[in-house]
Design an enzyme around this catalytic site. Structure first.
Site, PDB file in Angstrom:
ATOM      1  N   GLY A 126     -35.284  41.339  14.297  1.00 37.57           N
ATOM      2  CA  GLY A 126     -36.599  41.045  14.871  1.00 37.57           C
ATOM      3  C   GLY A 126     -37.668  41.646  13.998  1.00 37.57           C
ATOM      4  O   GLY A 126     -37.373  42.505  13.157  1.00 37.57           O
ATOM      5  N   CYS A 146     -29.558  44.233  11.852  1.00 37.46           N
ATOM      6  CA  CYS A 146     -30.903  44.565  11.365  1.00 37.46           C
ATOM      7  C   CYS A 146     -31.684  45.349  12.426  1.00 37.46           C
ATOM      8  O   CYS A 146     -31.306  46.463  12.752  1.00 37.46           O
ATOM      9  CB  CYS A 146     -31.620  43.288  10.933  1.00 37.46           C
ATOM     10  SG  CYS A 146     -33.018  43.615   9.870  1.00 37.46           S
ATOM     11  N   SER A 156     -31.126   5.482  24.050  1.00 36.03           N
ATOM     12  CA  SER A 156     -31.934   5.121  22.891  1.00 36.03           C
ATOM     13  C   SER A 156     -31.083   4.572  21.759  1.00 36.03           C
ATOM     14  O   SER A 156     -31.589   4.002  20.808  1.00 36.03           O
ATOM     15  CB  SER A 156     -32.667   6.362  22.376  1.00 36.03           C
ATOM     16  OG  SER A 156     -31.722   7.253  21.798  1.00 36.03           O
ATOM     17  N   GLY A 157     -29.770   4.789  21.851  1.00 35.67           N
ATOM     18  CA  GLY A 157     -28.921   4.409  20.730  1.00 35.67           C
ATOM     19  C   GLY A 157     -28.634   5.606  19.839  1.00 35.67           C
ATOM     20  O   GLY A 157     -27.778   5.556  18.971  1.00 35.67           O
ATOM     21  N   GLY A 158     -29.364   6.699  20.045  1.00 30.33           N
ATOM     22  CA  GLY A 158     -29.125   7.917  19.276  1.00 30.33           C
ATOM     23  C   GLY A 158     -27.882   8.646  19.785  1.00 30.33           C
ATOM     24  O   GLY A 158     -27.316   8.283  20.815  1.00 30.33           O
ATOM     25  N   VAL A 159     -27.483   9.683  19.042  1.00 27.80           N
ATOM     26  CA  VAL A 159     -26.251  10.396  19.363  1.00 27.80           C
ATOM     27  C   VAL A 159     -26.341  11.075  20.735  1.00 27.80           C
ATOM     28  O   VAL A 159     -25.436  10.944  21.564  1.00 27.80           O
ATOM     29  CB  VAL A 159     -25.966  11.480  18.289  1.00 27.80           C
ATOM     30  CG1 VAL A 159     -24.652  12.177  18.578  1.00 27.80           C
ATOM     31  CG2 VAL A 159     -25.963  10.865  16.915  1.00 27.80           C
ATOM     32  N   SER A 178     -28.275  10.711  23.510  1.00 26.15           N
ATOM     33  CA  SER A 178     -28.270   9.934  24.754  1.00 26.15           C
ATOM     34  C   SER A 178     -26.953   9.172  24.920  1.00 26.15           C
ATOM     35  O   SER A 178     -26.479   8.973  26.035  1.00 26.15           O
ATOM     36  CB  SER A 178     -29.488   9.002  24.848  1.00 26.15           C
ATOM     37  OG  SER A 178     -29.420   7.976  23.898  1.00 26.15           O
ATOM     38  N   SER A 179     -26.335   8.775  23.815  1.00 31.58           N
ATOM     39  CA  SER A 179     -25.053   8.060  23.923  1.00 31.58           C
ATOM     40  C   SER A 179     -23.958   8.997  24.442  1.00 31.58           C
ATOM     41  O   SER A 179     -23.152   8.610  25.298  1.00 31.58           O
ATOM     42  CB  SER A 179     -24.612   7.510  22.562  1.00 31.58           C
ATOM     43  OG  SER A 179     -25.591   6.641  22.066  1.00 31.58           O
TER      44      SER A 179
END
Ligand code: XMP
Length: 510
Positions: free
Chosen positions: A53, A80, A221-224, A226-227
């Site tokens: 941080g 860190c 939508s056809g995207g990964v 939402s499918s």
């Protein structure tokens, strides 16, 4: 299943730490360091990791945690700032370093700590700190040092507490993965339990428990994302799920048909496809300004979705394909400042009548979503689909969007994608596509003078899409794609390759 709680102190690498832990087959979640002890006990972690941080441990207002965390009897790895905090709270001391250590640094490790098992005595580590541990807390011993930092790693083996000044999560640390896995497997005694094969049933059970006998609506939508969400929900609640697929006519070649085919034929999802091309093109006629185009497409999408949803009537749940980085980057998961406000997180759409939201992928990273998709039986071509913007080809056509331009672009883009796959580069490039410039120029074809469009090819390499560099594609590939596009696609007589990185350019052309 074993669970790691990653406490976020606002460092830039917190998501990366979580991804590395998950990649090692161990489940983890990121929470802000402000979490209460009760919430920690509720989460019931089997180990803790404190991330880095920007704060300085001895400054007023520096992020602190309850010392009771170290008395839970579970292993802790402080990275860190996380290491400095652990030393500070347990009776050690930190001070401002004489010289700030930043970048690749050689460290020598003592050779007898399980944290460094299998790691050479000397190796390169990534350091980024201006404060250092001056005196380790009682019970700790030094297990690695650099020329400029005596306490580069410390351990209290009996209590299984470890601190490292370097960042094992970044690739610049040569044996970083090994060190994290040593912590998870050797120190904590975990095994590779978290896999998508084991998660499928749990995810299905979770969806069923939440949804009960309610109805679910999902925008496909056809995207990964939402499918995969659709496939998972279908497995969980069958035909209680209805998907609305708004085909705005701005999809790539054959894309709409493929999505419909997979979802209806293979998964038996109830898909309501709305072919709204004419409606979108009507609204876009004569519009050339990029932001205006985006706005029109976005608004029209909502209108069409809303009209279709009304036909379905009341639904109990609206499903969304939100994934874990969206949650964390929206400032909801950890401590990090809001990097981007994600359309999927927080803001509830008010245009559908529903009671609650369901986000079945909310705990998953993108690579896990893909893995889950494969587990569920989605085809590789769909699971490995590259990111595609909501406004689709509408923002890859500079200037006015017309049916003619869409037809040209679809063909050119399909050729580029096919040749990228033939060259075996379709999974190594982060994103690649063709765009249609609004420029026409003179050429010669046969004996004829032509005056046609120029297609621009774009391919980029990126981790997070916030910055990107253009892909060094082989000349032979560019030559082949150019020859095929000009030869096979009417009204194109020039092909350009975009050699600009982001910034100053963006990935998309509009
Ligand atoms: P830019 O052009 O902003 O693109 O450098 C970064 C990434 O975001 C995608 N992108 C979008 N995705 N809706 C989306 O769902 C949008 O309006 C949108 N605009 C850009 C782009 O494809 C790239 O992956």
């Amino acid at each position: 299943m074993k669970r790691v709680l990653i406490l976020d102190f606002g460092g830039q690498y917190n998501l990366l730490v979580a991804r590395r832990v998950r990649e090692s087959g161990v489940y983890c979640e990121i929470k802000s360091y402000r979490i209460s002890m009760d919430e920690v006990r509720d989460f019931a972690p089997d180990a803790l990791i404190f991330t880095g941080g920007p704060a300085t441990v001895f400054d007023e207002g520096a992020p602190m945690v309850d010392k009771a965390l170290f008395e839970m009897g579970i292993p802790v790895l402080g990275i860190c700032y996380g290491m400095q905090l652990m030393m500070h709270l347990l009776g050690g001391a930190c001070r401002r370093a004489d010289t700030r250590e930043y970048g690749k640094t050689e460290l020598r490790q003592s050779g007898d700590s399980p944290l460094f098992a299998g790691v050479p005595e000397k190796a390169i580590y990534w350091m980024s700190h201006g404060v250092e541990v001056e005196r380790p807390a009682p019970g700790f011993r030094i297990i690695a040092s650099s020329a400029g930092c005596r306490h580069a790693a410390v351990e209290n083996a009996e209590k299984r507490l470890y601190g490292v000044q370097f960042h094992p999560e970044v690739n610049h640390t040569e044996y970083g993965r090994q060190i994290l896995e040593n912590f998870l497997y050797s120190v904590c005694g975990f095994t590779r339990e978290w896999t998508m094969a084991s998660y499928v049933e749990e995810a299905i059970a979770e969806c069923r428990a939440k949804i009960g006998s309610g109805r679910v609506l999902l925008a496909l939508s056809g995207g990964v994302d939402s499918s995969v969400a659709a496939a998972l929900l279908q497995r969980a609640v069958g035909n209680q799920l209805t998907c609305i697929f708004v085909d705005h006519g701005l999809l790539r070649k054959d894309e709409g048909d493929q999505v419909e085919e997979v979802m209806t034929r293979q998964f038996h999802v109830d898909v309501r496809r709305v072919n709204a091309k004419d409606r979108f093109l009507g609204k876009l006629a004569g519009v050339t300004e990029p932001e205006r185009k985006r706005k029109i497409i976005g608004e029209e999408f909502i209108r069409v979705f809303e009209a279709e949803a009304k036909k379905i009537g009341k639904v109990e749940f609206l499903a969304q394909g939100t994934i874990y980085p969206d949650v964390v980057e929206s400032g909801l998961g950890g401590e990090s400042t809001v990097i981007k406000s994600h359309h999927n997180v927080g803001g509830l759409p008010d245009y559908v009548d529903f009671e609650d939201i369901i986000e079945p992928l909310r705990r998953l990273f993108k690579d896990e979503v893909r893995q889950l998709g494969l587990e569920l039986g989605l085809p590789e071509a769909l699971v490995w689909r590259q990111p595609f913007p909501g406004p689709g080809l509408g923002i890859r056509i500079i200037g006015e969007v017309t049916e003619e331009k869409l037809a040209i672009l679809r063909e050119a883009d399909a050729i580029f994608r096919e040749e990228m796959a033939n060259a075996g580069l379709d999974r190594t490039a982060s994103q690649y596509f063709a765009a249609l410039t609004n420029m026409r120029s003179v050429g010669v074809m046969g004996d004829e003078r032509t005056y046609d469009y120029a297609v621009a090819l774009r391919s980029v390499q990126t981790q997070d899409f916030m910055t990107a560099t253009w892909t060094r594609l082989p000349w032979e590939l560019l030559d082949k794609v150019s020859g095929r596009i000009v030869g096979e696609v009417s009204h194109v007589n020039r092909v350009l390759y975009d050699v600009t990185s982001k910034p100053p350019a963006t990935v998309e052309l509009e």
